[in-house]
Write a protein that holds these residues in place. Sequence first.
Motif, mmCIF file in Angstrom:
data_model
loop_
_atom_site.group_PDB
_atom_site.id
_atom_site.type_symbol
_atom_site.label_atom_id
_atom_site.label_comp_id
_atom_site.label_asym_id
_atom_site.label_seq_id
_atom_site.Cartn_x
_atom_site.Cartn_y
_atom_site.Cartn_z
ATOM 1 N N GLU A 91 78.833 17.805 -72.592
ATOM 2 C CA GLU A 91 78.238 17.001 -73.653
ATOM 3 C C GLU A 91 79.334 16.652 -74.644
ATOM 4 O OE1 GLU A 91 74.113 17.106 -75.793
ATOM 5 O OE2 GLU A 91 75.430 18.592 -76.724
ATOM 6 N N LEU A 92 79.526 15.348 -74.858
ATOM 7 C CA LEU A 92 80.548 14.855 -75.768
ATOM 8 C C LEU A 92 79.931 14.529 -77.111
ATOM 9 C CD1 LEU A 92 82.339 12.352 -73.374
ATOM 10 C CD2 LEU A 92 83.039 14.687 -73.947
ATOM 11 N N LEU A 93 80.600 14.929 -78.180
ATOM 12 C CA LEU A 93 80.218 14.568 -79.540
ATOM 13 C C LEU A 93 81.301 13.647 -80.077
ATOM 14 C CD1 LEU A 93 79.220 18.094 -80.887
ATOM 15 C CD2 LEU A 93 77.744 16.379 -79.854
ATOM 16 N N MET A 94 80.893 12.480 -80.567
ATOM 17 C CA MET A 94 81.839 11.472 -81.036
ATOM 18 C C MET A 94 81.331 10.849 -82.328
ATOM 19 S SD MET A 94 82.141 9.909 -77.229
ATOM 20 C CE MET A 94 80.448 10.408 -76.925
ATOM 21 N N ASP A 95 82.248 10.229 -83.075
ATOM 22 C CA ASP A 95 81.837 9.561 -84.311
ATOM 23 C C ASP A 95 81.859 8.045 -84.174
ATOM 24 O OD1 ASP A 95 84.559 9.213 -84.281
ATOM 25 O OD2 ASP A 95 84.930 10.235 -86.176
ATOM 26 N N GLY A 96 81.949 7.560 -82.951
ATOM 27 C CA GLY A 96 81.922 6.124 -82.699
ATOM 28 C C GLY A 96 81.360 5.835 -81.326
ATOM 29 N N GLU A 97 81.002 4.589 -81.101
ATOM 30 C CA GLU A 97 80.408 4.167 -79.832
ATOM 31 C C GLU A 97 81.398 4.408 -78.688
ATOM 32 O OE1 GLU A 97 79.026 2.258 -76.577
ATOM 33 O OE2 GLU A 97 80.760 1.362 -77.547
ATOM 34 N N PRO A 98 80.970 5.111 -77.646
ATOM 35 C CA PRO A 98 81.881 5.528 -76.581
ATOM 36 C C PRO A 98 81.997 4.568 -75.391
ATOM 37 C CG PRO A 98 79.801 6.643 -76.323
ATOM 38 C CD PRO A 98 79.679 5.789 -77.576
ATOM 39 N N GLY A 99 81.635 3.326 -75.560
ATOM 40 C CA GLY A 99 81.647 2.388 -74.439
ATOM 41 C C GLY A 99 83.003 2.243 -73.773
ATOM 42 N N SER A 100 84.079 2.250 -74.557
ATOM 43 C CA SER A 100 85.408 2.085 -73.957
ATOM 44 C C SER A 100 85.788 3.308 -73.133
ATOM 45 C CB SER A 100 86.463 1.808 -75.026
ATOM 46 O OG SER A 100 86.542 2.877 -75.945
ATOM 47 N N LEU A 101 85.330 4.475 -73.538
ATOM 48 C CA LEU A 101 85.596 5.690 -72.764
ATOM 49 C C LEU A 101 84.843 5.651 -71.432
ATOM 50 C CD1 LEU A 101 86.834 8.512 -72.486
ATOM 51 C CD2 LEU A 101 84.824 9.384 -73.686
ATOM 52 N N GLU A 102 83.628 5.217 -71.476
ATOM 53 C CA GLU A 102 82.847 5.090 -70.235
ATOM 54 C C GLU A 102 83.514 4.088 -69.290
ATOM 55 O OE1 GLU A 102 78.265 4.324 -68.719
ATOM 56 O OE2 GLU A 102 78.777 3.891 -70.799
ATOM 57 N N ALA A 103 83.993 2.985 -69.833
ATOM 58 C CA ALA A 103 84.685 1.985 -69.017
ATOM 59 C C ALA A 103 85.976 2.552 -68.435
ATOM 60 C CB ALA A 103 84.986 0.741 -69.859
ATOM 61 N N VAL B 181 72.795 10.203 -75.249
ATOM 62 C CA VAL B 181 71.759 11.082 -75.779
ATOM 63 C C VAL B 181 71.418 10.693 -77.215
ATOM 64 C CG1 VAL B 181 71.175 13.485 -76.327
ATOM 65 C CG2 VAL B 181 72.530 12.962 -74.292
ATOM 66 N N GLU B 182 72.432 10.356 -77.997
ATOM 67 C CA GLU B 182 72.250 9.966 -79.395
ATOM 68 C C GLU B 182 73.204 8.826 -79.690
ATOM 69 O OE1 GLU B 182 72.447 12.056 -83.817
ATOM 70 O OE2 GLU B 182 72.288 13.307 -82.043
ATOM 71 N N ARG B 183 72.702 7.789 -80.374
ATOM 72 C CA ARG B 183 73.498 6.574 -80.572
ATOM 73 C C ARG B 183 73.689 6.244 -82.041
ATOM 74 N NH1 ARG B 183 71.308 2.753 -75.683
ATOM 75 N NH2 ARG B 183 71.671 4.297 -74.085
ATOM 76 N N LEU C 281 76.760 10.025 -85.586
ATOM 77 C CA LEU C 281 77.047 10.888 -84.446
ATOM 78 C C LEU C 281 76.586 10.212 -83.164
ATOM 79 C CD1 LEU C 281 77.906 13.656 -83.232
ATOM 80 C CD2 LEU C 281 75.553 14.409 -83.608
ATOM 81 N N TRP C 282 77.467 10.200 -82.174
ATOM 82 C CA TRP C 282 77.158 9.690 -80.849
ATOM 83 C C TRP C 282 77.293 10.858 -79.897
ATOM 84 C CZ3 TRP C 282 76.392 4.299 -79.948
ATOM 85 C CH2 TRP C 282 76.555 3.503 -81.079
ATOM 86 N N ARG C 283 76.296 11.060 -79.058
ATOM 87 C CA ARG C 283 76.359 12.134 -78.061
ATOM 88 C C ARG C 283 76.114 11.537 -76.686
ATOM 89 N NH1 ARG C 283 72.706 16.595 -78.123
ATOM 90 N NH2 ARG C 283 71.100 15.145 -78.739
ATOM 91 N N ALA C 284 76.894 12.023 -75.731
ATOM 92 C CA ALA C 284 76.731 11.581 -74.351
ATOM 93 C C ALA C 284 76.898 12.785 -73.445
ATOM 94 C CB ALA C 284 77.756 10.508 -74.003
ATOM 95 N N ARG C 285 76.173 12.785 -72.346
ATOM 96 C CA ARG C 285 76.316 13.827 -71.327
ATOM 97 C C ARG C 285 76.971 13.198 -70.108
ATOM 98 N NH1 ARG C 285 70.460 16.599 -72.219
ATOM 99 N NH2 ARG C 285 71.025 17.631 -74.153
ATOM 100 N N VAL C 286 78.088 13.788 -69.717
ATOM 101 C CA VAL C 286 78.843 13.283 -68.581
ATOM 102 C C VAL C 286 78.819 14.360 -67.504
ATOM 103 C CG1 VAL C 286 81.027 12.329 -67.809
ATOM 104 C CG2 VAL C 286 80.302 11.991 -70.176
ATOM 105 N N THR C 287 78.311 14.020 -66.335
ATOM 106 C CA THR C 287 78.155 14.967 -65.239
ATOM 107 C C THR C 287 79.101 14.586 -64.107
ATOM 108 O OG1 THR C 287 75.834 15.304 -65.799
ATOM 109 C CG2 THR C 287 76.524 15.967 -63.577
ATOM 110 N N ARG C 288 79.811 15.579 -63.596
ATOM 111 C CA ARG C 288 80.712 15.349 -62.452
ATOM 112 C C ARG C 288 79.870 15.257 -61.184
ATOM 113 N NH1 ARG C 288 86.313 15.767 -62.048
ATOM 114 N NH2 ARG C 288 86.834 15.322 -59.904
ATOM 115 N N LEU C 289 80.017 14.183 -60.449
ATOM 116 C CA LEU C 289 79.243 13.965 -59.237
ATOM 117 C C LEU C 289 79.962 14.475 -58.003
ATOM 118 C CD1 LEU C 289 78.039 10.336 -59.966
ATOM 119 C CD2 LEU C 289 76.804 12.481 -60.372
#
Length: 91
Positions: free
Chosen positions: A36-48, A63-65, A69-77
């Motif tokens: 789970e990543l916690l960030m203070d900005g929109e993470p679109g460039s990281l996802e790209a 998870v939160e936009r 605070l921006w939260r995202a869950r990144v799962t290794r496939l």
Amino acid sequence: MSVPSLQFDSRGFAMSDRAPAIVAKLDVLAANETLELLMDGEPGSLEALLNVHRPGLFSWQSVERGPDLWRARVTRLGSARGTCCGACGGA
């Protein structure tokens, strides 16, 4: 939905250090492990960035936009660790 086993707060990192630090954390995840990543900005460039340099290895769930605070869950496939195409120099 995967329950995150790890959490990483990137808000204390300099902007230039954030992506390399996050990618390093993601590269050591085991298959089906979630960070789970916690960030203070929109993470679109990281996802790209992940989609280009680690294609098909991670799923991304917002998870939160914001706005603070921006939260995202990144799962290794996949099960391979440290897979890298070399284009980023191994970041």
